[in-house]
Design a protein around this motif. Structure first.
Motif, PDB file in Angstrom:
ATOM      1  N   ASN A 275       0.805  -1.220   0.000  1.00 49.04           N
ATOM      2  CA  ASN A 275       0.000   0.000   0.000  1.00 49.04           C
ATOM      3  C   ASN A 275       0.842   1.276   0.000  1.00 49.04           C
ATOM      4  O   ASN A 275       1.890   1.350   0.642  1.00 49.04           O
ATOM      5  CB  ASN A 275      -0.916   0.032   1.212  1.00 49.04           C
ATOM      6  N   ASN A 276       0.313   2.291  -0.691  1.00 51.48           N
ATOM      7  CA  ASN A 276       0.862   3.644  -0.614  1.00 51.48           C
ATOM      8  C   ASN A 276       0.173   4.398   0.522  1.00 51.48           C
ATOM      9  O   ASN A 276      -0.963   4.093   0.897  1.00 51.48           O
ATOM     10  CB  ASN A 276       0.616   4.400  -1.925  1.00 51.48           C
ATOM     11  N   CYS A 277       0.852   5.403   1.048  1.00 54.52           N
ATOM     12  CA  CYS A 277       0.261   6.322   2.019  1.00 54.52           C
ATOM     13  C   CYS A 277       1.085   7.606   1.943  1.00 54.52           C
ATOM     14  O   CYS A 277       2.316   7.557   1.896  1.00 54.52           O
ATOM     15  CB  CYS A 277       0.291   5.734   3.432  1.00 54.52           C
ATOM     16  N   PHE A 278       0.404   8.753   1.921  1.00 56.73           N
ATOM     17  CA  PHE A 278       1.077  10.030   1.670  1.00 56.73           C
ATOM     18  C   PHE A 278       0.954  10.939   2.889  1.00 56.73           C
ATOM     19  O   PHE A 278      -0.140  11.083   3.453  1.00 56.73           O
ATOM     20  CB  PHE A 278       0.455  10.693   0.441  1.00 56.73           C
ATOM     21  N   PHE A 279       2.079  11.586   3.291  1.00 57.96           N
ATOM     22  CA  PHE A 279       2.149  12.331   4.544  1.00 57.96           C
ATOM     23  C   PHE A 279       2.593  13.778   4.334  1.00 57.96           C
ATOM     24  O   PHE A 279       3.385  14.077   3.437  1.00 57.96           O
ATOM     25  CB  PHE A 279       3.153  11.684   5.504  1.00 57.96           C
ATOM     26  N   ALA A 280       2.117  14.659   5.232  1.00 62.38           N
ATOM     27  CA  ALA A 280       2.602  16.046   5.299  1.00 62.38           C
ATOM     28  C   ALA A 280       2.311  16.576   6.694  1.00 62.38           C
ATOM     29  O   ALA A 280       1.353  16.153   7.355  1.00 62.38           O
ATOM     30  CB  ALA A 280       1.933  16.917   4.246  1.00 62.38           C
ATOM     31  N   MET A 281       3.122  17.506   7.163  1.00 61.99           N
ATOM     32  CA  MET A 281       2.833  18.172   8.424  1.00 61.99           C
ATOM     33  C   MET A 281       1.514  18.944   8.279  1.00 61.99           C
ATOM     34  O   MET A 281       1.195  19.455   7.202  1.00 61.99           O
ATOM     35  CB  MET A 281       3.962  19.112   8.802  1.00 61.99           C
ATOM     36  N   SER A 282       0.774  19.051   9.391  1.00 64.34           N
ATOM     37  CA  SER A 282      -0.564  19.651   9.312  1.00 64.34           C
ATOM     38  C   SER A 282      -0.735  20.756  10.341  1.00 64.34           C
ATOM     39  O   SER A 282      -0.153  20.715  11.436  1.00 64.34           O
ATOM     40  CB  SER A 282      -1.629  18.572   9.546  1.00 64.34           C
ATOM     41  N   SER A 283      -1.573  21.735   9.981  1.00 62.79           N
ATOM     42  CA  SER A 283      -1.941  22.804  10.913  1.00 62.79           C
ATOM     43  C   SER A 283      -3.326  22.580  11.506  1.00 62.79           C
ATOM     44  O   SER A 283      -3.821  23.414  12.269  1.00 62.79           O
ATOM     45  CB  SER A 283      -1.904  24.163  10.188  1.00 62.79           C
ATOM     46  N   LEU A 284      -3.959  21.439  11.166  1.00 62.07           N
ATOM     47  CA  LEU A 284      -5.298  21.149  11.682  1.00 62.07           C
ATOM     48  C   LEU A 284      -5.243  20.838  13.173  1.00 62.07           C
ATOM     49  O   LEU A 284      -4.244  20.315  13.686  1.00 62.07           O
ATOM     50  CB  LEU A 284      -5.917  19.974  10.924  1.00 62.07           C
ATOM     51  N   ASP A 285      -6.336  21.140  13.866  1.00 62.88           N
ATOM     52  CA  ASP A 285      -6.465  20.856  15.292  1.00 62.88           C
ATOM     53  C   ASP A 285      -6.914  19.410  15.454  1.00 62.88           C
ATOM     54  O   ASP A 285      -8.071  19.073  15.194  1.00 62.88           O
ATOM     55  CB  ASP A 285      -7.476  21.811  15.918  1.00 62.88           C
ATOM     56  N   PHE A 286      -6.006  18.555  15.857  1.00 64.31           N
ATOM     57  CA  PHE A 286      -6.293  17.130  15.981  1.00 64.31           C
ATOM     58  C   PHE A 286      -7.489  16.878  16.896  1.00 64.31           C
ATOM     59  O   PHE A 286      -8.388  16.094  16.575  1.00 64.31           O
ATOM     60  CB  PHE A 286      -5.057  16.393  16.512  1.00 64.31           C
ATOM     61  N   ASP A 287      -7.509  17.546  18.044  1.00 59.44           N
ATOM     62  CA  ASP A 287      -8.553  17.296  19.042  1.00 59.44           C
ATOM     63  C   ASP A 287      -9.928  17.750  18.578  1.00 59.44           C
ATOM     64  O   ASP A 287     -10.948  17.260  19.074  1.00 59.44           O
ATOM     65  CB  ASP A 287      -8.195  17.992  20.362  1.00 59.44           C
ATOM     66  N   ALA A 288      -9.982  18.684  17.621  1.00 63.31           N
ATOM     67  CA  ALA A 288     -11.259  19.220  17.162  1.00 63.31           C
ATOM     68  C   ALA A 288     -11.933  18.330  16.116  1.00 63.31           C
ATOM     69  O   ALA A 288     -13.108  18.516  15.804  1.00 63.31           O
ATOM     70  CB  ALA A 288     -11.069  20.619  16.590  1.00 63.31           C
ATOM     71  N   VAL A 289     -11.200  17.366  15.590  1.00 67.02           N
ATOM     72  CA  VAL A 289     -11.743  16.493  14.540  1.00 67.02           C
ATOM     73  C   VAL A 289     -12.567  15.380  15.178  1.00 67.02           C
ATOM     74  O   VAL A 289     -12.072  14.624  16.015  1.00 67.02           O
ATOM     75  CB  VAL A 289     -10.611  15.895  13.693  1.00 67.02           C
ATOM     76  N   SER A 290     -13.834  15.269  14.772  1.00 63.87           N
ATOM     77  CA  SER A 290     -14.695  14.227  15.329  1.00 63.87           C
ATOM     78  C   SER A 290     -15.503  13.493  14.273  1.00 63.87           C
ATOM     79  O   SER A 290     -15.873  12.337  14.475  1.00 63.87           O
ATOM     80  CB  SER A 290     -15.650  14.825  16.374  1.00 63.87           C
ATOM     81  N   ILE A 291     -15.817  14.149  13.149  1.00 61.07           N
ATOM     82  CA  ILE A 291     -16.601  13.504  12.107  1.00 61.07           C
ATOM     83  C   ILE A 291     -15.815  13.476  10.798  1.00 61.07           C
ATOM     84  O   ILE A 291     -14.874  14.255  10.610  1.00 61.07           O
ATOM     85  CB  ILE A 291     -17.968  14.194  11.899  1.00 61.07           C
ATOM     86  N   SER A 292     -16.212  12.571   9.913  1.00 59.49           N
ATOM     87  CA  SER A 292     -15.474  12.333   8.685  1.00 59.49           C
ATOM     88  C   SER A 292     -15.295  13.600   7.852  1.00 59.49           C
ATOM     89  O   SER A 292     -14.220  13.847   7.288  1.00 59.49           O
ATOM     90  CB  SER A 292     -16.188  11.263   7.857  1.00 59.49           C
ATOM     91  N   SER A 293     -16.331  14.421   7.777  1.00 63.40           N
ATOM     92  CA  SER A 293     -16.265  15.625   6.935  1.00 63.40           C
ATOM     93  C   SER A 293     -15.249  16.644   7.440  1.00 63.40           C
ATOM     94  O   SER A 293     -14.808  17.512   6.684  1.00 63.40           O
ATOM     95  CB  SER A 293     -17.646  16.267   6.830  1.00 63.40           C
ATOM     96  N   ASP A 294     -14.835  16.551   8.713  1.00 59.69           N
ATOM     97  CA  ASP A 294     -13.804  17.456   9.239  1.00 59.69           C
ATOM     98  C   ASP A 294     -12.477  17.275   8.512  1.00 59.69           C
ATOM     99  O   ASP A 294     -11.612  18.159   8.559  1.00 59.69           O
ATOM    100  CB  ASP A 294     -13.584  17.200  10.744  1.00 59.69           C
ATOM    101  N   LEU A 295     -12.312  16.119   7.847  1.00 60.20           N
ATOM    102  CA  LEU A 295     -11.047  15.807   7.181  1.00 60.20           C
ATOM    103  C   LEU A 295     -11.110  15.989   5.665  1.00 60.20           C
ATOM    104  O   LEU A 295     -10.107  15.779   4.975  1.00 60.20           O
ATOM    105  CB  LEU A 295     -10.645  14.361   7.502  1.00 60.20           C
ATOM    106  N   ASP A 296     -12.266  16.401   5.160  1.00 59.33           N
ATOM    107  CA  ASP A 296     -12.449  16.485   3.708  1.00 59.33           C
ATOM    108  C   ASP A 296     -11.487  17.460   3.044  1.00 59.33           C
ATOM    109  O   ASP A 296     -11.143  17.302   1.866  1.00 59.33           O
ATOM    110  CB  ASP A 296     -13.888  16.895   3.370  1.00 59.33           C
ATOM    111  N   GLY A 297     -11.032  18.462   3.755  1.00 61.17           N
ATOM    112  CA  GLY A 297     -10.178  19.490   3.166  1.00 61.17           C
ATOM    113  C   GLY A 297      -8.741  19.070   2.926  1.00 61.17           C
ATOM    114  O   GLY A 297      -7.975  19.805   2.299  1.00 61.17           O
ATOM    115  N   ILE A 298      -8.355  17.903   3.396  1.00 61.30           N
ATOM    116  CA  ILE A 298      -6.979  17.439   3.204  1.00 61.30           C
ATOM    117  C   ILE A 298      -6.767  17.048   1.738  1.00 61.30           C
ATOM    118  O   ILE A 298      -7.560  16.292   1.166  1.00 61.30           O
ATOM    119  CB  ILE A 298      -6.666  16.247   4.122  1.00 61.30           C
ATOM    120  N   SER A 299      -5.717  17.549   1.142  1.00 63.37           N
ATOM    121  CA  SER A 299      -5.325  17.164  -0.217  1.00 63.37           C
ATOM    122  C   SER A 299      -4.192  16.149  -0.142  1.00 63.37           C
ATOM    123  O   SER A 299      -3.392  16.167   0.802  1.00 63.37           O
ATOM    124  CB  SER A 299      -4.856  18.382  -1.012  1.00 63.37           C
TER     125      SER A 299
END
Length: 350
Positions: A275-299
């Motif tokens: 499997n492939n998997c792609f990584f980058a440092m993020s500015s998102l608030d980890f603790d604030a993510v609770s539902i799937s749509s909170d992650l939709d903005g990741i490219s």
């Protein structure tokens, strides 16, 4: 990996009356002979054929006997061009996403990844009577089961891999609607820093269930592996320090000098289908993510490894199947010695 035991009294009685001595005989606990006029065929039923992914049937819980704990479904499979070797199944409860579904029936012959090993006599046509659960803790929404056959080792997260027949779907409808918001899957994992050259260390993590896997568990489990951890402290990877790499890029990332791999992932696993998997440092608030749509903005990032991680770092990723997620580094102990590790908190779309 979800394993549920739904052995009915009817199946138990069958065990008492029959003894099994081969794989072909083991599978008969589910067999239905469509040519036997004395064979009682129960409703509902579904026919899943090669080249067709539209087969579907819906069972309404309100129409079942009160207190029913399971419902038998007659499932017919057929193919003309390719031979069917394995049966795969997934379960999607209340729209929360497909999860691995294994039949846990004593005597059923299964492969290492949990798929049903089909006898050679069933290669082009077979009919199984399969019990599906009626969940006592569910009052509304649907549970959707997807079923398909493959010509060899398949992938629970990619039904197209070596697909022969299906997928077909069986929906258990409890009435009402599924929730609009789907919760993310959450895992915490402690991964060891020193992968062993013989592949016996728990090197890779699966985003299916958060479980850790050894490379030497082999090709049966390769589709589960998403990324691994290493600590680069010498040679060309000295600056890497605490690092993550996708399964497909792990061997290349974790090498001291160009062309010299510490771990032969392909060779030990026995497969290059990684499997492939792609990584980058993020500015998102980890603790604030609770539902799937909170992650939709990741490219999708461009790199399949990320290095020099520190406690508190948040990493965003996109996996081999397009699922998006975040990783938070909770703890790093030591470097690359035996017993050293990294602890990760993970949130990912189901």
């Amino acid at each position: 990996m979800k394993k549920l035991n739904f052995v009915s009294l009817m199946i138990a009685a069958l065990f008492m009356g029959l003894s099994f001595t081969s794989c072909e005989e083991d599978s008969s606990i589910l067999d239905v002979d469509p040519e036997d006029e004395n064979e009682e065929t129960v409703e509902p039923e579904i026919t899943i054929t090669e080249g067709d992914n539209t087969a579907a049937t819906t069972i309404y819980v309100s129409e079942l006997e009160e207190g029913a704990t399971s419902v038998d479904v007659t499932v017919k499979f057929s193919s003309t061009e390719e031979t069917m070797r394995r049966l795969y199944m997934t379960e999607n409860i209340a729209g929360a996403g497909d999860e691995v579904y294994e039949l846990d029936i004593e005597g059923l012959d299964k492969k290492g990844d949990g798929s049903v090993d089909l006898p050679s006599d069933d290669g082009n046509e077979f009919t199984y009577k399969i019990p599906f659960p009626v969940l006592s803790n569910m009052s509304e929404g649907t549970v959707v089961y997807s079923l398909w056959t493959t010509s060899g080792r398949g992938d629970y997260r990619d039904a197209e891999k070596r697909l022969v027949a299906g997928p077909g779907t069986i929906t258990i409808n409890y009435g009402g609607q599924n929730p609009d918001a789907v919760a993310v899957k959450e895992f915490s994992a402690k991964m060891l820093a020193a992968p062993l050259a013989d592949g016996s260390s728990e090197t890779f993590i699966s985003l299916v269930d958060g479980e850790l896997y050894r490379i030497d568990q082999g090709e049966e489990f390769a589709a589960y592996w998403d990324f691994g951890y290493y600590y680069g402290a010498s040679g060309a990877i000295e600056s890497h320090k605490a690092s993550l790499a996708s399964t497909s890029a792990y061997e290349e990332s974790f090498q001291v000098t160009t062309g010299t791999s510490i771990v032969d992932v392909d060779g030990i696993a026995g497969t290059s289908e990684l499997n492939n998997c792609f990584f980058a440092m993020s500015s998102l608030d980890f603790d604030a993510v609770s539902i799937s749509s909170d992650l939709d903005g990741i490219s999708q990032p461009s790199s399949q490894n990320i290095t020099d991680l520190a406690v508190g770092d948040v990493v965003e990723f996109v996996d081999n199947y397009g699922k998006k997620g975040l990783i938070k580094v909770a703890e790093i102990k030591g470097t690359y010695n035996s017993g050293d590790y990294i602890k990760l908190d993970i949130k990912v779309q189901p």
